[in-house]
Every structure is written in structure tokens, then in C-alpha cells.
Design a protein around this motif. Structure first.
Motif, PDB file in Angstrom:
ATOM      1  N   ASN A  59       0.809  -1.215   0.000  1.00  0.00           N
ATOM      2  CA  ASN A  59       0.000   0.000   0.000  1.00  0.00           C
ATOM      3  C   ASN A  59       0.845   1.268   0.000  1.00  0.00           C
ATOM      4  N   VAL A  60       2.114   1.144  -0.413  1.00  0.00           N
ATOM      5  CA  VAL A  60       3.006   2.296  -0.346  1.00  0.00           C
ATOM      6  C   VAL A  60       2.504   3.453  -1.202  1.00  0.00           C
ATOM      7  N   GLY A  61       1.926   3.167  -2.368  1.00  0.00           N
ATOM      8  CA  GLY A  61       1.427   4.243  -3.227  1.00  0.00           C
ATOM      9  C   GLY A  61       0.320   5.038  -2.560  1.00  0.00           C
ATOM     10  N   LEU A  62      -0.656   4.316  -2.005  1.00  0.00           N
ATOM     11  CA  LEU A  62      -1.758   4.986  -1.299  1.00  0.00           C
ATOM     12  C   LEU A  62      -1.242   5.798  -0.121  1.00  0.00           C
ATOM     13  N   GLU A  63      -0.355   5.197   0.654  1.00  0.00           N
ATOM     14  CA  GLU A  63       0.108   5.853   1.872  1.00  0.00           C
ATOM     15  C   GLU A  63       0.896   7.125   1.582  1.00  0.00           C
ATOM     16  N   GLU A 134      -1.775   4.252  -7.925  1.00  0.00           N
ATOM     17  CA  GLU A 134      -2.444   4.458  -6.642  1.00  0.00           C
ATOM     18  C   GLU A 134      -1.908   5.704  -5.950  1.00  0.00           C
ATOM     19  N   PHE A 135      -0.600   5.958  -6.102  1.00  0.00           N
ATOM     20  CA  PHE A 135      -0.046   7.195  -5.552  1.00  0.00           C
ATOM     21  C   PHE A 135      -0.709   8.407  -6.191  1.00  0.00           C
ATOM     22  N   ALA A 136      -0.801   8.398  -7.518  1.00  0.00           N
ATOM     23  CA  ALA A 136      -1.345   9.564  -8.222  1.00  0.00           C
ATOM     24  C   ALA A 136      -2.789   9.838  -7.835  1.00  0.00           C
ATOM     25  N   ILE A 137      -3.636   8.815  -7.808  1.00  0.00           N
ATOM     26  CA  ILE A 137      -5.039   9.010  -7.476  1.00  0.00           C
ATOM     27  C   ILE A 137      -5.190   9.475  -6.024  1.00  0.00           C
ATOM     28  N   ALA A 138      -4.430   8.860  -5.115  1.00  0.00           N
ATOM     29  CA  ALA A 138      -4.494   9.279  -3.711  1.00  0.00           C
ATOM     30  C   ALA A 138      -3.962  10.697  -3.543  1.00  0.00           C
ATOM     31  N   PHE A 159      -9.277   1.745 -11.080  1.00  0.00           N
ATOM     32  CA  PHE A 159      -7.862   1.461 -11.322  1.00  0.00           C
ATOM     33  C   PHE A 159      -7.734   0.502 -12.493  1.00  0.00           C
ATOM     34  N   ALA A 160      -6.704   0.704 -13.302  1.00  0.00           N
ATOM     35  CA  ALA A 160      -6.491  -0.152 -14.471  1.00  0.00           C
ATOM     36  C   ALA A 160      -5.895  -1.508 -14.084  1.00  0.00           C
ATOM     37  N   HIS A 161      -5.206  -1.585 -12.950  1.00  0.00           N
ATOM     38  CA  HIS A 161      -4.563  -2.833 -12.563  1.00  0.00           C
ATOM     39  C   HIS A 161      -5.551  -3.796 -11.908  1.00  0.00           C
ATOM     40  N   SER A 162      -5.102  -5.017 -11.726  1.00  0.00           N
ATOM     41  CA  SER A 162      -5.949  -6.050 -11.131  1.00  0.00           C
ATOM     42  C   SER A 162      -6.216  -5.763  -9.659  1.00  0.00           C
ATOM     43  N   LYS A 163      -7.277  -6.350  -9.164  1.00  0.00           N
ATOM     44  CA  LYS A 163      -7.660  -6.155  -7.764  1.00  0.00           C
ATOM     45  C   LYS A 163      -6.644  -6.810  -6.844  1.00  0.00           C
ATOM     46  N   PRO A 164      -6.060  -6.062  -5.908  1.00  0.00           N
ATOM     47  CA  PRO A 164      -5.141  -6.675  -4.941  1.00  0.00           C
ATOM     48  C   PRO A 164      -5.874  -7.641  -4.025  1.00  0.00           C
ATOM     49  N   ALA A 165      -5.109  -8.517  -3.394  1.00  0.00           N
ATOM     50  CA  ALA A 165      -5.711  -9.487  -2.488  1.00  0.00           C
ATOM     51  C   ALA A 165      -6.405  -8.807  -1.311  1.00  0.00           C
ATOM     52  N   ASP A 166      -5.848  -7.706  -0.837  1.00  0.00           N
ATOM     53  CA  ASP A 166      -6.398  -6.975   0.302  1.00  0.00           C
ATOM     54  C   ASP A 166      -6.655  -5.530  -0.124  1.00  0.00           C
ATOM     55  N   ILE A 167      -7.906  -5.111  -0.136  1.00  0.00           N
ATOM     56  CA  ILE A 167      -8.219  -3.729  -0.522  1.00  0.00           C
ATOM     57  C   ILE A 167      -8.803  -2.948   0.660  1.00  0.00           C
ATOM     58  N   SER A 168      -8.529  -3.401   1.868  1.00  0.00           N
ATOM     59  CA  SER A 168      -9.063  -2.693   3.029  1.00  0.00           C
ATOM     60  C   SER A 168      -8.530  -1.261   3.106  1.00  0.00           C
ATOM     61  N   ALA A 169      -7.262  -1.063   2.728  1.00  0.00           N
ATOM     62  CA  ALA A 169      -6.697   0.287   2.744  1.00  0.00           C
ATOM     63  C   ALA A 169      -7.386   1.181   1.715  1.00  0.00           C
ATOM     64  N   HIS A 170      -7.720   0.619   0.572  1.00  0.00           N
ATOM     65  CA  HIS A 170      -8.427   1.380  -0.465  1.00  0.00           C
ATOM     66  C   HIS A 170      -9.804   1.808   0.041  1.00  0.00           C
ATOM     67  N   PRO A 177     -17.414   3.288  -3.958  1.00  0.00           N
ATOM     68  CA  PRO A 177     -17.179   2.112  -4.811  1.00  0.00           C
ATOM     69  C   PRO A 177     -15.822   2.184  -5.512  1.00  0.00           C
ATOM     70  N   ILE A 178     -15.077   1.080  -5.478  1.00  0.00           N
ATOM     71  CA  ILE A 178     -13.747   1.008  -6.095  1.00  0.00           C
ATOM     72  C   ILE A 178     -13.755  -0.146  -7.090  1.00  0.00           C
ATOM     73  N   HIS A 179     -13.303   0.122  -8.309  1.00  0.00           N
ATOM     74  CA  HIS A 179     -13.335  -0.883  -9.369  1.00  0.00           C
ATOM     75  C   HIS A 179     -11.934  -1.076  -9.933  1.00  0.00           C
ATOM     76  N   PHE A 180     -11.588  -2.328 -10.224  1.00  0.00           N
ATOM     77  CA  PHE A 180     -10.274  -2.666 -10.764  1.00  0.00           C
ATOM     78  C   PHE A 180     -10.427  -3.254 -12.167  1.00  0.00           C
ATOM     79  N   ASN A 181      -9.296  -3.424 -12.857  1.00  0.00           N
ATOM     80  CA  ASN A 181      -9.297  -3.902 -14.246  1.00  0.00           C
ATOM     81  C   ASN A 181     -10.146  -3.007 -15.147  1.00  0.00           C
ATOM     82  N   GLN A 182     -10.051  -1.715 -14.905  1.00  0.00           N
ATOM     83  CA  GLN A 182     -10.805  -0.737 -15.686  1.00  0.00           C
ATOM     84  C   GLN A 182      -9.957  -0.179 -16.834  1.00  0.00           C
ATOM     85  N   PRO A 183     -10.585   0.476 -17.793  1.00  0.00           N
ATOM     86  CA  PRO A 183      -9.815   1.023 -18.922  1.00  0.00           C
ATOM     87  C   PRO A 183      -8.808   2.093 -18.521  1.00  0.00           C
TER      88      PRO A 183
END
Length: 330
Positions: A59-63, A134-138, A159-170, A177-183
Motif C-alpha cells: 500500500n506504499v502508493g496509497l500511503e 495508486e499514488f497519483a489518485i491518492a 484502477f487499471a490494474h488487477s484487484k489486490p488481495a487486500d483492498i481494506s486500505a483502499h 465504490p472502487i473498481h479494478f481492471n478498468q480502462p
């Protein structure tokens, strides 16, 4: 194929040196980024730094995005905070993002209820970009909160990338609502955000900063976009087979003679450019994905795994399996 596009260190790496310092030598990044604001980092190395840090802290980007300050991106950050309206701040970010990062794009979309801010890195042969995205959006959300001295609640984050295993920080951060694998990577906000008063708007200071940013924008704008355009087309179509020079000419609306002449001006043969893109994509997939060898060979335009293996040995002196094993062990 190395990019001529760079990210300027500004104050960001000095503030977060403990996060990135362990990876500078490994990725051949100039260690002066930890001390000086004027060092330029090739975009592929910048993205690799984020992903290396992400292996230790997913979660370094978000943080770090939510710890970002105006000075982290230099004059651009200060101009955003001097803007007299939220809309002007966003338009400034869109116009001058190239001053900080040449491969980054900001796109704004408005409708009657929502403003969406889209962020992307256009460098075509780097596969893993999660931490930077994730850094840029945060960071965009953080700066808007600082500009307005309020807590803005997004309506949707993509987010364009795949859904992480743990999205509690997101979930904790965005609370929408948070969506992954988006354009694209996007943060959408209520249109009323544009009407929020700004905390420290200063038109006089903004006018003093704007000419500097415009000068830097012109300096950092790459005047000949031909090679990046061709690289993006080739990378996008590689899984269907490398496009021919005639197909490239059709997409760029150039004659075959003109395209070959302009490539010659850069000292590049078309076949060499295709090979460079194929190699860089293959190395990225090997290092940054869980795709099988068969899947990677198809993604880079080989219909037979044996042909891919022979090419990979020619590029690296190793088999794909040996290369991946060595990378995983490093």
C-alpha cells in the motif's frame, strides 16, 4: 528501448528517502535524487522504484499519496495551491503535469453531476504500474482536500490494474465504490467540488509561477512524437502479431517513404524498433506478471513457444525459465 522521458525528483524523494533508498543502486537510479530537486529519472526506472517499494509495502502508493505536500512536485504543486478556484487548480495540473513527469497524462471530464480526473502513464512497455497509479489518485484527492481545507468524498474510483488481495486500505481511504481492471485510472467527484472555496488562492503568486511552468512545459515537451507513437501502436498490437510498416503508415497518415526517412533520421531501422519493443515487453511480462511462458510468447507475437525461447536466449543469454527464476531470487 530506453525512454527519453523523465520524472523530475523535486522534493519528493528527499522527503521519502527511507522508502526508496534501498532500491536505487539495484535499479541504477542516480543517488542524488535523495538530495537534489533537479535530478531527472528515466520513467521506466521511476516506475520500477515504485514497484520495488510495493513488494515490501503493497500500500506504499496509497500511503505516500495521502502524505503528499505541494512542494513534493515543485513549482507545479505551488501553482495548484495558488489557483483561485478548484477548477483552475485541476486545469493547471492537466496542463503542466509534463513539467514533473513527461509520460504522465491528466484528463478532466465534466458532466452535470460529476467531475472525473483520469490519470495514466503512457510508457507502453512497462506492465506493472500499480503503485504509481495508486499514488497519483491518492495524491490528487489529498491535494484537493488541502486546497479546499475540507474532506472530499469521491463517488467512484477506478484502477487499471488487477484487484489486490487486500483492498481494506483502499476502502478506508476512498470510502466509495472502487473498481479494478478498468480502462483507466480515474477518481470521480461530485460536481459541487468545483464550487468549494480554496484556502490559499493567490492570483498574484499564480501569475508569477505560470510563465516558469510554461517555459518548462515547452522544454519538456518532446517535439518529435514519432517514436513514442510507433512504440505505442506496436506494443498495443503485438499480441496479434507485429504490425507491418504499411499498417503503421496508415495509422499515422504517413507515406512509407516519409516514415522510413524519419526513422533513418533517428538512426533506427523499423525491424530493429519492432524487435526492441518485443524484447522490452517480454522482459516486463517475465518480471512483472504471473503469465505462463506460452501466454507470454503469444502476447509478444510468437505463435510457437520454441521460437520465443530461441529469441529470448538471443536477447538475454538465458532461457525464459532461467531468467524468471533469477529475477524471483534477486
Amino acid at each position: 528501448m530506453k525512454s527519453g522521458r523523465t520524472v523530475v525528483s523535486e522534493n519528493f524523494f528527499r522527503r521519502f528517502k527511507e522508502v526508496f533508498a534501498p532500491y536505487l543502486s539495484m535499479l541504477d537510479v542516480d543517488s542524488r535524487v535523495l538530495e537534489r530537486a533537479d535530478i531527472e529519472i528515466p520513467v521506466e526506472q521511476y516506475l520500477a522504484l515504485w514497484e520495488a517499494a510495493g513488494k515490501v509495502n503493497p500500500n506504499v502508493g496509497l500511503e505516500l499519496g495521502m502524505q503528499s505536500e505541494p512542494d513534493d512536485i515543485g513549482a507545479l504543486g505551488h501553482a495548484i495551491h495558488c489557483a483561485t478556484t478548484v477548477e483552475k487548480a485541476l486545469l493547471t495540473l492537466q496542463q503542466f503535469i509534463i513539467v514533473f513527469a513527461q509520460e504522465s497524462n491528466i484528463k478532466l471530464e465534466f458532466d452535470s453531476r460529476t467531475i472525473c480526473i483520469e490519470y495514466g502513464v503512457t510508457y507502453p512497455t512497462v506492465i506493472s504500474k500499480r503503485q504509481d497509479s495508486e499514488f497519483a489518485i491518492a495524491a490528487i484527492l489529498r491535494q484537493l482536500n488541502l486546497i479546499t481545507a475540507s474532506t472530499i468524498r469521491p463517488t467512484r474510483v477506478d484502477f487499471a490494474h488487477s484487484k489486490p488481495a487486500d483492498i481494506s486500505a483502499h476502502k478506508l481511504l476512498f470510502q466509495c465504490p472502487i473498481h479494478f481492471n478498468q480502462p483507466a485510472n480515474r477518481i470521480c467527484l461530485p460536481i459541487e467540488t468545483l464550487q468549494l472555496p480554496v484556502a490559499h488562492g493567490n492570483e498574484r503568486l499564480y501569475k508569477a509561477l505560470e510563465p516558469y511552468l510554461e517555459k518548462e512545459r515547452q522544454v519538456r515537451t518532446v517535439t518529435d512524437e514519432l517514436l513514442p507513437q510507433i512504440t505505442r501502436i506496436v506494443a498495443a498490437e503485438m499480441s496479434s502479431g507485429a504490425p507491418s510498416i504499411d499498417e503503421i503508415c496508415d495509422q499515422l497518415n504517413l507515406s512509407r517513404r516519409t516514415l522510413k526517412r524519419r526513422l533513418k533520421e533517428h538512426g533506427i531501422e523499423f525491424s530493429t524498433l519492432i524487435e526492441d519493443v518485443r524484447r522490452e515487453l517480454a522482459l516486463s511480462y517475465m518480471k512483472e506478471s504471473n503469465y505462463s511462458m506460452t501466454e507470454i510468447s503469444l502476447l509478444v507475437g510468437y505463435s510457437e513457444s520454441a521460437s520465443f525461447t530461441r529469441a529470448f536466449r538471443r536477447w538475454t543469454g538465458q532461457s525464459p525459465q532461467q531468467y524468471r527464476a533469477a529475477h524471483l531470487a534477486s
